[in-house]
Design a protein around this motif. Structure first.
Motif, short mmCIF file in Angstrom:
data_model
loop_
_atom_site.label_atom_id
_atom_site.label_comp_id
_atom_site.label_asym_id
_atom_site.label_seq_id
_atom_site.Cartn_x
_atom_site.Cartn_y
_atom_site.Cartn_z
N TRP A 1 -7.76 -3.17 -28.54
CA TRP A 1 -7.90 -4.06 -27.38
C TRP A 1 -8.44 -3.26 -26.18
O TRP A 1 -9.33 -3.72 -25.46
N ALA A 2 -7.88 -2.06 -25.97
CA ALA A 2 -8.32 -1.24 -24.84
C ALA A 2 -9.77 -0.79 -25.01
O ALA A 2 -10.56 -0.81 -24.05
N MET A 3 -10.15 -0.39 -26.21
CA MET A 3 -11.53 0.03 -26.46
C MET A 3 -12.49 -1.14 -26.28
O MET A 3 -13.64 -0.95 -25.86
N GLN A 4 -12.04 -2.33 -26.62
CA GLN A 4 -12.88 -3.52 -26.50
C GLN A 4 -13.08 -3.92 -25.03
O GLN A 4 -14.18 -4.31 -24.64
N HIS A 5 -12.02 -3.82 -24.21
CA HIS A 5 -12.08 -4.35 -22.85
C HIS A 5 -12.29 -3.28 -21.78
O HIS A 5 -12.54 -3.62 -20.62
#
Length: 435
Positions: free
Chosen positions: A345-349
């Motif tokens: 999620w962090a890498m995506q956002h």
């Protein structure tokens, strides 16, 4: 040690071949997923599915073994792994990959339970520590070797997936042709998480956070490499550095573990992991700085796993160690499911370098909680007991319980050595002049 290896060499060879195939799978998923256009969040779900399946396999594999025996379970699960590896390039869809990884996680867990049952049966009280150490080295070497094999083909084709499948298939030969029947696997029912936390808060919280860190490293490292435009050989080297560090740092950290307060060692080891992640985040495109950060971050993860096992055993009675081992495996597995989801999620956002931020934050939380526990009025860990034994995070509850049994034997032997001295001290006043 040579006598020990001569008795289990075929089984260790089979383990190396299995880890070559399984180790290729982890990195291939990240590289091929990038080629197929999967997002970091989608690949995080695929990664977490493996650990969810692994956790389920640890629970149900012993049941299957009791019903049909070790050989049939090993052969059946291995066949599913081999078929599943070939299916990945044929079903290039996130949902299909999630289901396949769930299946592979379940099967690999069952394979580990079976193989570790044979290893445990082949070991005696005197050789169990050496057998488990050899098993740890075989697993780690297999994963590192797998990264080298990835440079021999193109992840955009089916070649490497087929190669991984072949390696898993031929791993059956040395194992099934050399082993003898053993009793059905008897895995102790895991201790409840609340009881485990009450007995060892640091061990429980630490192993949960470490599960998140390990799954992030093993499952999302290749995704990170793909998203910052590393080449396939560079990604393979990056993943190899994560596990190579574990192989190099295991012994010195283990040596310190039996001589220092383990809480303090957990603090400084996790702080080193956090610092290495900070260096990785600041490295940017500096390839060799990234490799060094991976070496240190991965290098402290596996030793920390063994540290938490030893620390928890120090805080428990000998009778509680097997059940606590099962509870720690469960806690680690829950963390391993959650870790990649948060990282993805962090890498995506945010951006791909959130890989380091999440990983570093996890190590920081471990260090801070260890520091907090050191401020409490609790009994310090028995760092003088030689109960540290290198166990890889991929081990099933069978190996972890075996490590717990080894620790209990060490504690019992130490107690036997100390009792005579205590008896002498008790008798001394009665024999002194003037008493």
């Amino acid at each position: 040690m040579i006598q020990v290896l001569s008795a289990i060499w075929a089984l260790l060879l089979g383990i190396v071949l299995i880890m070559l195939g399984n180790g290729m799978q982890f990195t291939l998923i990240g590289i091929r997923g990038g080629i197929e256009g999967f997002s970091a969040a989608e690949l995080a779900i695929v990664t977490s599915a493996y650990f969810a399946g692994f956790l389920a396999g640890a629970r149900y594999a012993p049941v299957m073994i009791r019903r049909v025996g070790h050989v049939r379970v090993f052969a059946a699960l291995g066949s599913f792994v081999s078929a599943g590896l070939i299916a990945f390039p044929l079903l290039a869809d996130p949902i299909a990959w999630t289901l396949l990884r769930l299946l592979l996680g379940f099967c690999m867990s069952g394979i580990y339970v079976t193989a570790e049952s044979w290893l445990n049966d082949a070991a005696t009280n005197e050789t169990r520590g050496k057998v488990l150490a050899a098993y740890m080295i075989a697993q780690t070497l297999g994963i590192i070797g797998a990264q080298g094999l990835l440079t021999l083909g193109d992840a955009g084709t089916s070649v490497l997936f087929i190669g991984a499948s072949i390696l898993v298939s031929i791993s059956f030969a040395p194992i099934l042709l050399s082993i003898s029947p053993v009793p059905a696997a008897a895995v102790t029912r895991p201790m409840s998480l609340w009881r485990l936390f009450s007995g060892s808060p640091l061990g429980t919280v630490g192993i949960f956070l470490l599960g998140a860190a390990y799954a992030t490293q093993s499952g999302m490292a290749a995704v990170f490499g793909t998203q910052i435009a590393m080449t396939a050989p560079q990604i393979s080297l990056f993943v190899a550095m994560l596990f190579g560090g574990a192989l190099v740092l295991q012994y010195p950290i283990g040596w310190l573990s039996d001589r220092l307060d383990r809480r303090r060692l957990i603090l400084w080891t996790s702080a080193l992991g956090a610092a290495s992640c900070a260096a990785g985040w600041m490295a940017g495109d500096g390839l060799w700085f990234l490799m060094g950060a991976a070496f240190l971050a991965g290098g402290v993860t596996t030793p920390l796993y063994a540290l938490f096992l030893a620390y928890t055993n120090d805080a428990l009675s000998v009778e509680d160690m097997p059940a606590a081992s099962g509870g720690l495996v469960l806690t680690f597995g829950i963390g391993a499911i959650i870790g990649p989801l948060v990282t993805g999620w962090a890498m995506q956002h945010v951006d791909p370098y959130a890989f380091w931020l999440v990983l570093g934050s996890t190590f920081t939380l471990i260090a801070l909680y260890a520091l907090y526990r050191m401020t409490q009025n609790v009994r310090p860990a028995m760092s003088t007991s030689d109960s540290y034994l290198g166990v890889v995070p991929t081990a099933s509850s069978v190996a972890v319980e075996a490590a717990g049994s080894w620790a209990a034997e060490q504690a019992a032997e130490q107690g036997d050595e100390e009792d005579p001295e205590e008896d002498e001290e008790d008798e001394t006043p009665d024999t002194m002049p003037g008493s």
